[in-house]
Design a protein around this motif. Sequence first.
Motif, short mmCIF file in Angstrom:
data_model
loop_
_atom_site.label_atom_id
_atom_site.label_comp_id
_atom_site.label_asym_id
_atom_site.label_seq_id
_atom_site.Cartn_x
_atom_site.Cartn_y
_atom_site.Cartn_z
N ARG A 44 -8.02 2.97 -12.92
CA ARG A 44 -8.03 4.38 -12.52
C ARG A 44 -6.48 5.02 -12.48
O ARG A 44 -6.38 6.16 -13.09
N LEU A 45 -5.61 4.39 -12.48
CA LEU A 45 -4.15 4.80 -12.56
C LEU A 45 -3.77 5.26 -13.97
O LEU A 45 -3.37 6.52 -14.11
N GLY A 46 -4.17 4.22 -14.89
CA GLY A 46 -3.94 4.57 -16.23
C GLY A 46 -4.74 5.89 -16.82
O GLY A 46 -4.37 6.72 -17.50
N GLN A 47 -5.93 5.81 -16.16
CA GLN A 47 -6.78 7.12 -16.47
C GLN A 47 -6.36 8.19 -16.01
O GLN A 47 -6.43 9.46 -16.72
N TYR A 48 -5.77 8.31 -14.84
CA TYR A 48 -5.43 9.61 -14.10
C TYR A 48 -4.12 10.07 -15.07
O TYR A 48 -3.74 11.24 -15.24
N ARG A 49 -3.34 9.10 -15.24
CA ARG A 49 -1.95 9.42 -15.66
C ARG A 49 -2.36 10.02 -17.23
O ARG A 49 -1.44 11.13 -17.62
N SER A 50 -3.55 9.69 -17.91
CA SER A 50 -3.80 10.15 -19.06
C SER A 50 -4.56 11.35 -19.18
O SER A 50 -5.03 11.85 -20.14
N GLY A 51 -4.96 11.78 -17.86
CA GLY A 51 -5.69 12.86 -17.56
C GLY A 51 -7.07 12.82 -17.98
O GLY A 51 -8.01 13.68 -18.07
N LEU B 82 -8.17 12.44 -9.27
CA LEU B 82 -7.42 11.93 -8.49
C LEU B 82 -8.12 11.39 -7.17
O LEU B 82 -8.05 10.32 -6.57
N THR B 83 -9.58 11.87 -7.24
CA THR B 83 -10.35 11.19 -6.09
C THR B 83 -10.68 9.87 -6.42
O THR B 83 -10.76 8.85 -5.52
N ASP B 84 -11.10 9.39 -7.60
CA ASP B 84 -11.20 8.19 -8.34
C ASP B 84 -10.12 7.23 -8.07
O ASP B 84 -10.08 6.00 -7.66
N LEU B 85 -8.93 7.63 -8.31
CA LEU B 85 -7.67 6.97 -8.12
C LEU B 85 -7.35 6.64 -6.66
O LEU B 85 -7.11 5.49 -6.32
N LEU B 86 -7.69 7.71 -5.63
CA LEU B 86 -7.25 7.33 -4.43
C LEU B 86 -8.26 6.74 -3.82
O LEU B 86 -8.10 5.75 -2.73
N GLN B 87 -9.59 6.64 -4.19
CA GLN B 87 -10.69 5.62 -3.77
C GLN B 87 -10.32 4.25 -4.19
O GLN B 87 -10.53 3.28 -3.23
N ALA B 88 -9.88 4.02 -5.43
CA ALA B 88 -9.28 2.83 -5.90
C ALA B 88 -8.12 2.25 -5.22
O ALA B 88 -8.16 0.88 -4.77
N ASN C 165 0.91 -1.21 0.00
CA ASN C 165 0.03 0.01 -0.18
C ASN C 165 0.78 1.40 -0.12
O ASN C 165 0.34 2.35 -0.65
N MET C 166 1.88 1.19 0.74
CA MET C 166 2.94 2.41 0.79
C MET C 166 3.40 2.79 -0.55
O MET C 166 3.71 3.66 -1.08
N GLU C 167 3.93 1.31 -1.22
CA GLU C 167 4.24 1.44 -2.66
C GLU C 167 3.38 2.15 -3.66
O GLU C 167 3.64 2.85 -4.50
N VAL C 168 2.18 1.63 -3.49
CA VAL C 168 0.99 2.07 -4.38
C VAL C 168 0.67 3.68 -4.02
O VAL C 168 0.80 4.46 -5.02
N ALA C 169 0.76 4.01 -2.65
CA ALA C 169 0.45 5.40 -2.38
C ALA C 169 1.45 6.27 -2.88
O ALA C 169 1.46 7.39 -3.53
N GLU C 170 2.88 5.87 -2.79
CA GLU C 170 4.11 6.34 -3.35
C GLU C 170 3.91 6.66 -4.70
O GLU C 170 4.36 7.68 -5.30
N ASN C 171 3.50 5.66 -5.59
CA ASN C 171 3.38 5.58 -7.25
C ASN C 171 2.30 6.84 -7.40
O ASN C 171 2.63 7.56 -8.33
N SER C 172 1.17 6.61 -6.49
CA SER C 172 0.25 7.80 -7.02
C SER C 172 0.81 9.24 -6.63
O SER C 172 0.50 10.19 -7.33
N TRP C 173 1.30 9.16 -5.53
CA TRP C 173 1.82 10.73 -5.18
C TRP C 173 2.97 11.05 -6.39
O TRP C 173 2.80 12.36 -6.77
N GLN C 174 3.60 10.23 -6.75
CA GLN C 174 4.70 10.61 -7.84
C GLN C 174 4.08 10.84 -9.14
O GLN C 174 4.42 11.94 -9.85
N SER C 175 2.95 10.19 -9.77
CA SER C 175 2.25 10.54 -10.54
C SER C 175 1.52 11.82 -10.52
O SER C 175 1.35 12.89 -11.38
#
Length: 472
Positions: free
Chosen positions: A419-426, A430-436, A197-207
């Motif tokens: 959700r991560l792919g959609q967020y990176r593609s714009g 972010l809300t949907d990504l964090l919820q996922a 989860n920490m790695e996932v959160a870090e990945n989202s933060w870097q994105s």
Amino acid sequence: MMRFSLAALGCLFFLTACETANDESRARWHDPLGARQVMDDALHELPYTPPAACPQPDWQQLAFAESIVSGLCRHPESRAAYAEIEKQAASWGEAQGSYLPTLSLNYRKERDQRKTAFRGDFPDSRLRQNPGRATAELQWVLFDFGARKARSQQNLNQVKLAAATYSQQLQQRYRTIATHFIDLHSEQQRMDIARQNMEVAENSWQSAQALHGEGLAIAADAGQAQVEYDGARLQFLQAERDRDNAAEALAESMGYPANTPLNIAELPEDMSAQDFADIERLVNETMDSHPDIKAAKARLEATKASLQAVKRSGAPQVFLYANTQHNDRLRTSGNLSYREQENVIGIGVRWPLFEGYTRHYQEKELLAQQAQEEATLEALQSRLSLEVRQAYRQLKTAAEKRTIARNSVEAAELNYQTRLGQYRSGVGGLTDLLQAQRSLNTMRIALADANREWHQAALQLLFSIGKAFPEE
């Protein structure tokens, strides 16, 4: 001088014979009445006994069965229960000794001075003598109308009770070690999940930071992603603490220092509810083989044997007795010495006719205890019957929950990656990504809880039917 030389020679011969005797002879002298064999027979009836030499665990990759075998062998409570069997076996040997005669030897050397004063013209009379007295006495109970046999049977049942209690204690120790092993396995999974989860959160933060640097995301998104990452780090620290606490608890339950560093292997998963499909057969087997049932039955039989021993204790005894006595006297006043010798052999009868109603109330106490233990055994059988059925249903439910949790984790992982792919593609927010991301972490924790519940249910069923042993 001749007597002293013969005695010294006899002692030297005896010591030499003891030194040159083989192991079998030494064991016979150490246990002439065979108490060890009675103890081994009682242990042979148990479904499992730890090895004589405790194996050293592999702390780098500690397997489940290895932790159980080592813990059952090493833990002080297991050794104390084993010592109780040795104690009761020694009591049985003591009871067997009552079948043999008793021989005692007594020797006294005295100095006797006497003075007699007379009135008148008669001189005082003085007497000095140094008498020596040696006595040898033999006594042998020939018949006691079953009293010794009843006491021997009482002690034999105490040995069996101690063995059954030992087996019961091993099951309880098994349960404790297994519970701590499962707890450690669960906390290890939680720590791995927290790390993921920490790695996932870090990945989202870097994105979020990358998109913010490109001007495609606002600064609030990067801040919110960092908050989620910091929360995941805190969860990991807590999970690591819980994992270390569980590892210390496991080491202590095995009888080792709590600070022993260890890493465990995966838990075995080769058991399912289908292996125990016939519930009625399991219940019937439990009534015969469960350690608690065996201990309760052994306790009941020991009480019955004690009752018979009390009843027989009032029987008469017919015994043989013999003694020889030698008295050497020397009167120094007249230089007169003489020796007296007395030899006696006879048969006696001892019959305790009245002892203040002691045996009467001992019998009443043991009869009440027997009724109490019969009721306890019946209640135990009823409780275990219910426990087996409930444990079986719990295992089936836990297996279904684990299947659902696995499917949920797979769905949550797919949702997060989408959700991560959609967020990176714009495309997505972010809300949907964090919820996922939160849903994925929740489902992973739910799967870890389901695995823990399944392992606990599997062990509970084995304990309920009384078949939780290292080889199984």
